[in-house]
Write an enzyme that holds these catalytic residues in place. Structure first.
Site, mmCIF file in Angstrom:
data_model
loop_
_atom_site.group_PDB
_atom_site.id
_atom_site.type_symbol
_atom_site.label_atom_id
_atom_site.label_comp_id
_atom_site.label_asym_id
_atom_site.label_seq_id
_atom_site.Cartn_x
_atom_site.Cartn_y
_atom_site.Cartn_z
ATOM 1 N N GLU B 46 0.335 -70.292 -46.081
ATOM 2 C CA GLU B 46 0.268 -71.609 -46.716
ATOM 3 C C GLU B 46 0.022 -72.609 -45.598
ATOM 4 O O GLU B 46 0.866 -72.770 -44.715
ATOM 5 C CB GLU B 46 1.619 -71.882 -47.387
ATOM 6 C CG GLU B 46 1.514 -72.645 -48.683
ATOM 7 C CD GLU B 46 2.889 -72.869 -49.296
ATOM 8 O OE1 GLU B 46 3.449 -73.937 -49.055
ATOM 9 O OE2 GLU B 46 3.396 -71.965 -49.998
ATOM 10 N N ASP B 57 8.802 -83.247 -49.136
ATOM 11 C CA ASP B 57 9.234 -82.573 -47.910
ATOM 12 C C ASP B 57 10.443 -83.201 -47.249
ATOM 13 O O ASP B 57 10.635 -84.410 -47.303
ATOM 14 C CB ASP B 57 8.073 -82.537 -46.908
ATOM 15 C CG ASP B 57 7.024 -81.521 -47.316
ATOM 16 O OD1 ASP B 57 7.414 -80.352 -47.520
ATOM 17 O OD2 ASP B 57 5.860 -81.885 -47.461
#
EC number: 4.2.1.20
Lengths: 402, 271
Positions: B46, B57
């Site tokens: 990824e 995040d």
């Protein structure tokens, strides 16, 4: 034709929508359901009206600025006095509405973000009144610039959480509030402060701020025997006071003007003029205009007024610009300061730096209008919070021998 | 769906998909790190595209984004970097992890052109929920790319069924509420969520967000088809960053990175 938006996907034309992590999708659905039920519920609406009247001090007056109008020449200027609300700005309308909604939905904790601190103070105030725990996320830079509001929030029992990521301002405080909401979504209500964010927030904030427009319209009609103003002017950062006052006039034959922060001038790159210089993109869960690089990295805005210092704008404003229903202009720091001083001296009203942008634009517009024409300006807040900035500014002017 | 992704799906039950940020600590080192991950048993990569406002995040990946942006990384440059990885021997599928605004500004047409030119296999957009992604999902299918959907413990059963049925490549199940980052406990009812996800979907079900050790992966034995790991790896890259950037120390730092991975990768987790 009446305007019917947002659509079922939360879109205002191509703008709006929900661009958020999957984790909070259920909370947005819950919120939409809870909000739609609440505004259809007579008891909820009655309590909201009662609180706005007995606690916040509504209706706020519509003040004729006679001396200012005479000094400028041209149209008559009326001021919708949101500065006279409890806590000093229009932000409390939305905070009371969302706090009552949170309580109705069974949430005991609220989180909020704030830039200049006015929404933080409003959120802390409403949380205190309705018995909710309150955490306010604020950029470290804004904490430094708005120390007095930070102290007020703490006095009200809120926890102020400094945000050190990014540029340590409203944009980053909003990111952090959303992140924290994702982590605590099961028992926490996110009280967003402007008409921005994923659907249904822009719709909710507009509903709770529409009281500004409906009151102004009724008050003006009373003064002018059923008439309408020719023009309504309001400042736009995220755009909640503007969307609130425009809401009552958008389907009428009234010219609407939104005013962004031109900062030190558009050519300098130091501004927050999202409509003038932004492009369509996604920020904080919504598709709207924003200040960004060609690659899509969000750029930092600048304004002397921390409340207009936001790189995006509410999606309904983006739509109103694209359909040309609202004209968006920008005013520099210098023009705003000049207007603030003039309003102070002529009418004895110290307005917020945010509102001074709307006043400055109204003065420009008034000059080219006829004497029998009228402008309503939304005076979104009072200037107490900005006295320190103004003091520093004057000191600078004195040291430059002005 | 391309052949690399088909091979990925048929591999085994404990699939391992690590995340790294393109351009952290430098574009050249990103290629080295991708190869090290493949050598240590990664089944797909990824590749995170740095963004100024990464909403989903936590601090570790935020910092990596900041470093990568200082290296002038962009979606276009990151996709071109994949061609360098391929030239250097990377054969596993590469999934681009990007926030929607970056994709929107690049333009879909350009994205698919670059994806084809640079042998990219999948796309994951963390701030694009199922309802908003239907058109993009179709375009991905038309261009032989897998659009990776996410499901969360808070996803309703009805939605999970819809997401699961439409899932391409693999279904990314979020282990816990909150943002990315290592944590010690996972959401309540996770087992039931994974069961429902597996019965709703015909593609492998992978679990991610918060995993930081082989022991944690063992907790999910038999309950999912593999694991996604980001912050723990990115954190190691942050620690080794200064050495990875020095020619005289890079080899040693890469070896340290590989040793670290060998203790993480769940090669024999179910044996």
């Amino acid at each position: 034709m009446k305007t019917v938006y947002p659509d079922s996907r939360g879109r205002y034309g191509e703008f709006g929508g929900k661009f958020v992590p999957e984790t909070i999708m259920f909370a947005l659905d819950d919120l939409e359901k809870g909000f739609n039920e609440a505004i259809e519920n007579a008891e909820f609406m009655e309590e909201l009206q009662h609180e706005l009247a007995d606690y916040s001090g509504r209706p706020t007056p519509l003040t004729y600025a006679g001396k200012l109008s005479a000094k400028i020449g041209g149209a008559s200027i009326y001021l919708k006095r949101e500065d006279l609300n409890h806590t000093g700005a229009h932000k409390i309308n939305n905070a009371i509405g969302q706090a009552l909604l949170a309580r109705r939905m069974g949430k005991k904790k609220i989180i909020a973000e704030t830039g200049a601190g006015q929404h933080g103070v409003a959120a802390a105030t409403a949380a205190s009144r309705y018995g909710l725990e309150c955490k306010v996320y604020m950029g470290e830079e804004d904490i430094r610039r708005q120390a007095l509001n930070v102290f007020r929030m703490k006095l009200l029992g809120a926890e102020v959480i400094p945000v050190s990521s990014g540029t340590k301002t409203l944009k980053d405080a909003t990111n952090e509030a959303i992140r924290q909401w994702v982590a605590s979504v099961e028992d926490t209500f996110y009280m967003i402060g402007s008409a921005v964010g994923p659907h249904p927030y822009p719709k909710i904030v507009k509903e709770f701020q529409s009281v500004i427009g409906y009151e102004a319209k009724a008050q003006f009609a009373q003064i002018k025997e059923g008439g309408l103003p020719e023009k309504v002017v309001a400042c736009v950062g995220g755009g909640s006071n503007a969307i609130g006052i425009f809401s009552a006039f958008v389907d009428e034959d009234v010219s609407l003007v939104g005013v962004e922060a031109g900062g030190k001038g558009l050519l300098t790159g130091l501004h927050a003029a999202t409509m003038a210089n932004g492009t369509a993109g996604v920020i904080h869960g919504s598709l709207t205009y924003l200040l960004q690089s060609q690659e899509g990295q969000i750029q930092e805005p600048y304004s002397i007024s921390a409340g207009l210092d936001y790189p995006g704008v509410g999606p309904e404003h983006a739509f109103l610009k694209s359909t040309e229903r609202v004209k968006y202009e920008n005013i520099t720091d210098e023009e705003a300061l000049e207007a603030l001083n003039l309003l102070c001296r002529e009418e004895g009203i110290l307005c917020a730096l945010e509102s001074a942008h709307a006043v400055a634009q109204a003065l420009k517009e008034a000059r080219s209008m006829r004497a029998e024409e009228n402008i309503i300006v939304c005076l979104s807040g009072r200037g107490d919070k900005d006295v320190h900035t103004l003091f520093e500014q004057q000191k600078e002017e004195v040291s430059h021998g002005q | 769906m391309g052949s690399r992704m088909k091979e990925f799906q048929s591999k085994k039950s404990s699939l391992f998909v690590p995340f790294i940020t393109a351009g952290d600590p430098s574009p050249v080192v990103t290629v080295d790190l991708a190869l090290a991950l493949q050598n240590e048993g990664a089944d797909a990569l990824e590749l995170g595209i740095p963004y100024s406002d990464p909403l989903a995040d936590g601090p570790v990946i935020q910092r990596a984004s900041k470093r990568a942006l200082e290296n002038d990384m962009s979606l276009e440059k990151a996709m071109k970097l994949v061609a360098n990885m391929r030239a250097a021997g990377l054969t596993i599928p590469v999934i681009i992890f990007t926030y929607y605004n970056l994709l929107l500004q690049l333009g879909e047409q350009k994205f698919f052109e670059l994806a084809s030119q640079n042998e990219i296999d999948g796309l994951l957009v963390p701030d694009m929920p199922f309802e908003e992604s239907k058109d993009l999902q179709k375009s991905c299918s038309a261009h032989d790319l897998s659009f990776i959907s996410l499901a969360a413990p808070t996803t309703s059963q009805g939605r999970l069924k819809e997401i699961g049925e439409a899932a391409q490549g693999f279904l990314y199940c979020i282990s816990s509420l909150g943002v990315t980052g290592a944590r010690t406990s996972f959401a309540n009812g996770l087992d039931r969520f994974l069961d429902e996800a597996r019965s709703a979907s015909s593609v492998p079900v992978l679990i991610g967000f918060g995993l930081s050790s082989r022991e944690q992966m063992q907790q999910f034995e038999g309950k999912c088809d593999g694991f996604i790991m980001g912050s723990t790896i990115v954190s190691k890259i942050e620690e080794l960053g200064p050495d990875l950037l020095r020619e005289d120390k890079k080899g040693e730092a890469l070896q340290t990175f590989s040793d670290f991975l060998s203790k993480l990768v769940p090669l024999n987790v179910y044996s």
